[in-house]
Write a protein that holds these residues in place. Structure first.
Motif, PDB file in Angstrom:
ATOM      1  N   THR A  38      99.201 -83.935  36.294  1.00 40.06           N
ATOM      2  CA  THR A  38      98.272 -82.846  36.626  1.00 40.06           C
ATOM      3  C   THR A  38      98.373 -81.726  35.601  1.00 40.06           C
ATOM      4  N   HIS A  39      99.353 -81.795  34.717  1.00 37.36           N
ATOM      5  CA  HIS A  39      99.624 -80.769  33.701  1.00 37.36           C
ATOM      6  C   HIS A  39      99.987 -79.433  34.348  1.00 37.36           C
ATOM      7  N   GLN A  40     100.577 -79.496  35.524  1.00 35.25           N
ATOM      8  CA  GLN A  40     101.053 -78.306  36.220  1.00 35.25           C
ATOM      9  C   GLN A  40     102.559 -78.441  36.409  1.00 35.25           C
ATOM     10  N   PHE A  41     103.245 -77.297  36.417  1.00 39.48           N
ATOM     11  CA  PHE A  41     104.695 -77.292  36.548  1.00 39.48           C
ATOM     12  C   PHE A  41     105.099 -76.393  37.709  1.00 39.48           C
ATOM     13  N   ILE A  42     106.250 -76.710  38.318  1.00 46.13           N
ATOM     14  CA  ILE A  42     106.719 -75.940  39.460  1.00 46.13           C
ATOM     15  C   ILE A  42     108.248 -75.926  39.471  1.00 46.13           C
ATOM     16  N   GLU A  43     108.783 -74.842  39.963  1.00 50.71           N
ATOM     17  CA  GLU A  43     110.232 -74.769  40.156  1.00 50.71           C
ATOM     18  C   GLU A  43     110.584 -75.576  41.402  1.00 50.71           C
ATOM     19  N   ASN A  63      97.139 -74.891  43.600  1.00 51.14           N
ATOM     20  CA  ASN A  63      96.523 -75.863  44.498  1.00 51.14           C
ATOM     21  C   ASN A  63      95.117 -76.241  44.049  1.00 51.14           C
ATOM     22  N   LYS A  64      94.353 -75.267  43.563  1.00 49.45           N
ATOM     23  CA  LYS A  64      92.991 -75.552  43.094  1.00 49.45           C
ATOM     24  C   LYS A  64      93.014 -76.500  41.907  1.00 49.45           C
ATOM     25  N   ARG A  65      93.918 -76.255  40.960  1.00 45.85           N
ATOM     26  CA  ARG A  65      93.992 -77.115  39.778  1.00 45.85           C
ATOM     27  C   ARG A  65      94.440 -78.534  40.147  1.00 45.85           C
ATOM     28  N   ILE A  66      95.398 -78.645  41.041  1.00 48.30           N
ATOM     29  CA  ILE A  66      95.873 -79.961  41.471  1.00 48.30           C
ATOM     30  C   ILE A  66      94.789 -80.689  42.258  1.00 48.30           C
ATOM     31  N   ASN A  67      94.087 -79.963  43.123  1.00 51.63           N
ATOM     32  CA  ASN A  67      93.027 -80.588  43.911  1.00 51.63           C
ATOM     33  C   ASN A  67      91.866 -81.066  43.044  1.00 51.63           C
ATOM     34  N   SER A  68      91.617 -80.381  41.929  1.00 52.14           N
ATOM     35  CA  SER A  68      90.548 -80.844  41.047  1.00 52.14           C
ATOM     36  C   SER A  68      90.918 -82.181  40.402  1.00 52.14           C
ATOM     37  N   VAL A  69      92.180 -82.349  40.017  1.00 56.22           N
ATOM     38  CA  VAL A  69      92.635 -83.628  39.453  1.00 56.22           C
ATOM     39  C   VAL A  69      92.604 -84.704  40.539  1.00 56.22           C
ATOM     40  N   ARG A  70      93.011 -84.338  41.758  1.00 59.26           N
ATOM     41  CA  ARG A  70      92.990 -85.293  42.871  1.00 59.26           C
ATOM     42  C   ARG A  70      91.562 -85.748  43.172  1.00 59.26           C
TER      43      ARG A  70
END
Length: 138
Positions: A38-43, A63-70
């Motif tokens: 998703t090209h997103q990172f999290i602690e 959440n918006k960026r992840i949901n767009s990939v989903r």
């Protein structure tokens, strides 16, 4: 068949002085699975049981960026099912990558005003002089 969120703790990086892990979407079907970045990172402190904690400072944007990939992944699976195919993880991965490539190549380069105007005049040059004279004057 299912899509779930996973973090890859083995690929931990340091961003802005914090240890973060990438978030991937895991598509599984009949025992096989593929992961999609998703090209997103999290602690890891904001991750619990496959869900992003709402305590994360940028929870809604993340959440918006992840949901767009989903959504794109679900669209690929739906397209395969509509054509009568079997959405195996390998087939979904290939189609997802093709869809990403076409998105990148479809974006046209913006033209400058004067080059567009010259193209417009060139297209209108086949008309009579009485029609094109006001265009040239303007």
């Amino acid at each position: 068949m299912g899509i779930s969120l996973v973090i890859i703790k083995s690929d931990t990086k340091k961003l802005e002085g914090k240890k973060v892990s990438p978030i991937h979407l895991k598509y599984s079907f009949k025992g096989g699975y593929k992961r999609f970045p998703t090209h997103q990172f999290i602690e890891s402190k904001y991750w619990k049981n496959g869900v992003i904690s709402n305590r994360h400072p940028q929870y809604t944007e993340l959440n918006k960026r992840i949901n767009s990939v989903r959504k794109k992944l679900e669209d690929v699976v739906t397209d395969i099912l509509e054509t009568g195919g079997i959405p195996t993880p390998e087939l979904v991965k290939v189609n997802f990558e093709k869809k990403q490539e076409t998105q990148l190549t479809k974006q046209p380069k913006p033209k400058r005003f004067w080059s567009s105007y010259e193209q417009f005049l060139k297209d209108k040059s086949k008309h009579h002089r009485g029609y094109t004279k006001p265009l040239l004057t303007l």
